[in-house]
Design a protein around this motif. Structure first.
Motif, PDB file in Angstrom:
ATOM      1  N   LEU A  48      29.559  34.454  44.327  1.00  0.00           N
ATOM      2  CA  LEU A  48      30.795  34.811  43.644  1.00  0.00           C
ATOM      3  C   LEU A  48      31.039  36.301  43.844  1.00  0.00           C
ATOM      4  N   LEU A  49      32.264  36.655  44.241  1.00  0.00           N
ATOM      5  CA  LEU A  49      32.652  38.031  44.481  1.00  0.00           C
ATOM      6  C   LEU A  49      33.619  38.476  43.392  1.00  0.00           C
ATOM      7  N   ALA A  50      33.217  39.469  42.604  1.00  0.00           N
ATOM      8  CA  ALA A  50      34.053  39.988  41.525  1.00  0.00           C
ATOM      9  C   ALA A  50      34.617  41.345  41.908  1.00  0.00           C
ATOM     10  N   THR A  51      35.930  41.506  41.710  1.00  0.00           N
ATOM     11  CA  THR A  51      36.604  42.763  42.003  1.00  0.00           C
ATOM     12  C   THR A  51      37.588  43.059  40.880  1.00  0.00           C
ATOM     13  N   SER A  52      38.116  44.293  40.862  1.00  0.00           N
ATOM     14  CA  SER A  52      39.136  44.623  39.875  1.00  0.00           C
ATOM     15  C   SER A  52      40.111  45.636  40.451  1.00  0.00           C
ATOM     16  N   ALA A  53      41.338  45.560  39.989  1.00  0.00           N
ATOM     17  CA  ALA A  53      42.365  46.507  40.383  1.00  0.00           C
ATOM     18  C   ALA A  53      42.218  47.776  39.555  1.00  0.00           C
ATOM     19  N   PRO A  54      42.844  48.857  39.985  1.00  0.00           N
ATOM     20  CA  PRO A  54      42.752  50.103  39.221  1.00  0.00           C
ATOM     21  C   PRO A  54      43.222  49.972  37.777  1.00  0.00           C
ATOM     22  N   ASP A  55      44.144  49.041  37.507  1.00  0.00           N
ATOM     23  CA  ASP A  55      44.622  48.869  36.135  1.00  0.00           C
ATOM     24  C   ASP A  55      43.702  47.998  35.294  1.00  0.00           C
ATOM     25  N   GLY A  56      42.575  47.560  35.877  1.00  0.00           N
ATOM     26  CA  GLY A  56      41.617  46.750  35.142  1.00  0.00           C
ATOM     27  C   GLY A  56      41.775  45.254  35.330  1.00  0.00           C
ATOM     28  N   THR A  57      42.828  44.823  36.014  1.00  0.00           N
ATOM     29  CA  THR A  57      43.001  43.395  36.293  1.00  0.00           C
ATOM     30  C   THR A  57      41.837  42.902  37.155  1.00  0.00           C
ATOM     31  N   CYS A  58      41.209  41.820  36.723  1.00  0.00           N
ATOM     32  CA  CYS A  58      39.985  41.346  37.391  1.00  0.00           C
ATOM     33  C   CYS A  58      40.217  40.069  38.170  1.00  0.00           C
ATOM     34  N   ASP A  59      39.315  39.817  39.114  1.00  0.00           N
ATOM     35  CA  ASP A  59      39.372  38.602  39.919  1.00  0.00           C
ATOM     36  C   ASP A  59      37.951  38.218  40.314  1.00  0.00           C
ATOM     37  N   VAL A  60      37.660  36.928  40.296  1.00  0.00           N
ATOM     38  CA  VAL A  60      36.385  36.412  40.795  1.00  0.00           C
ATOM     39  C   VAL A  60      36.688  35.332  41.820  1.00  0.00           C
ATOM     40  N   SER A  61      36.123  35.477  43.005  1.00  0.00           N
ATOM     41  CA  SER A  61      36.421  34.574  44.104  1.00  0.00           C
ATOM     42  C   SER A  61      35.145  33.900  44.606  1.00  0.00           C
ATOM     43  N   PRO A  62      35.137  32.561  44.734  1.00  0.00           N
ATOM     44  CA  PRO A  62      33.972  31.866  45.286  1.00  0.00           C
ATOM     45  C   PRO A  62      33.914  31.997  46.794  1.00  0.00           C
ATOM     46  N   ARG A  63      32.716  32.200  47.324  1.00  0.00           N
ATOM     47  CA  ARG A  63      32.507  32.321  48.765  1.00  0.00           C
ATOM     48  C   ARG A  63      31.383  31.384  49.172  1.00  0.00           C
ATOM     49  N   GLY A  64      31.649  30.504  50.105  1.00  0.00           N
ATOM     50  CA  GLY A  64      30.644  29.545  50.530  1.00  0.00           C
ATOM     51  C   GLY A  64      30.512  29.483  52.032  1.00  0.00           C
ATOM     52  N   ASP A  65      29.283  29.390  52.512  1.00  0.00           N
ATOM     53  CA  ASP A  65      28.970  29.302  53.939  1.00  0.00           C
ATOM     54  C   ASP A  65      27.577  28.688  54.049  1.00  0.00           C
ATOM     55  N   PRO A  66      27.171  28.270  55.235  1.00  0.00           N
ATOM     56  CA  PRO A  66      25.785  27.813  55.379  1.00  0.00           C
ATOM     57  C   PRO A  66      24.818  28.906  54.945  1.00  0.00           C
ATOM     58  N   ALA A  67      23.736  28.514  54.296  1.00  0.00           N
ATOM     59  CA  ALA A  67      22.738  29.495  53.862  1.00  0.00           C
ATOM     60  C   ALA A  67      22.311  30.366  55.028  1.00  0.00           C
ATOM     61  N   GLY A  68      22.194  31.654  54.774  1.00  0.00           N
ATOM     62  CA  GLY A  68      21.829  32.592  55.819  1.00  0.00           C
ATOM     63  C   GLY A  68      23.006  33.281  56.468  1.00  0.00           C
TER      64      GLY A  68
END
Length: 208
Positions: A48-68
């Motif tokens: 899971l990749l969590a980021t936020s905008a300068p105004d504090g708005t947040c986002d969490v994005s799922p990332r999936g790929d073969p292990a490794g």
């Protein structure tokens, strides 16, 4: 929000309510990628990749790929390939404006997780892009994370949720399909089963 109650709005109030962490808990936070973290990252197919905008708005994005598939370039640098998605680019817009990011690595069947915090940047090409190829497809973009904090998170959340226990999982047929949800949320005239067929086809054929 119209909710009344005891509002906790200072660090001191939080500490008074929840107490101090044990010394060992503070000591476990590393500033680099050690051998155990490398091993877990190599076995993790989902992050899971969590980021936020300068105004504090947040986002969490799922990332999936073969292990490794997540590259560890050195003791301080991780690379995540971007794969085809919805093109909303919420995470990427956040990274451009605010480079701070958090990662949570999951390993199937393992109740502990690996937490990583650091600074992110976007690259459209680099020498390591050939190592990000999956099913013959080279990504157009990669997220490079400079690791500032790294530590293990205990199993309590997974134990409380019984996440890996199939006996606790809901029967999938009792839940709405994505086609049904989109039909209702967007007031579409297209039948749900047609939407589901199209979504299923795209999910299978446009992964990379």
């Amino acid at each position: 929000m119209g909710i009344t109650g005891t509002h906790i709005d200072t660090h001191e109030a939080l500490r008074e309510l929840l107490g101090e962490p044990k010394p060992r808990t503070k000591q476990k936070v590393l500033g680099h990628i050690d051998e155990h973290a490398r091993d877990l990252i190599a076995h993790s197919p989902f992050v899971l990749l969590a980021t936020s905008a300068p105004d504090g708005t947040c986002d969490v994005s799922p990332r999936g790929d073969p292990a490794g598939s997540v590259l560890v370039l050195d003791d301080h640098t991780l690379v995540l390939a971007d794969r085809p998605g919805n093109k909303l680019i919420d995470s990427f817009r956040n990274i451009v404006d605010n480079p701070h990011a958090g990662l949570l690595f999951l390993v199937p069947g393992m109740n502990e997780t690996l937490r990583v915090n650091g600074r992110a940047k976007l690259l459209s090409d680099a020498s390591f892009f050939d190592s990000l190829v999956v099913q013959g497809k080279r990504p157009k973009l990669a997220v490079v994370i400079e690791v500032e904090e790294l530590y293990m998170h205990c199993a309590k959340a997974f134990l409380r949720s019984s996440l890996w226990d199939p006996s606790t999982w809901p029967e999938r047929s009792t839940l709405p399909t994505l086609g049904t949800i989109l039909r209702d949320q967007l007031s579409l005239a297209t039948p749900a089963d047609e939407l589901d067929a199209d979504l299923d086809e795209r999910s299978l054929t446009q992964q990379y």
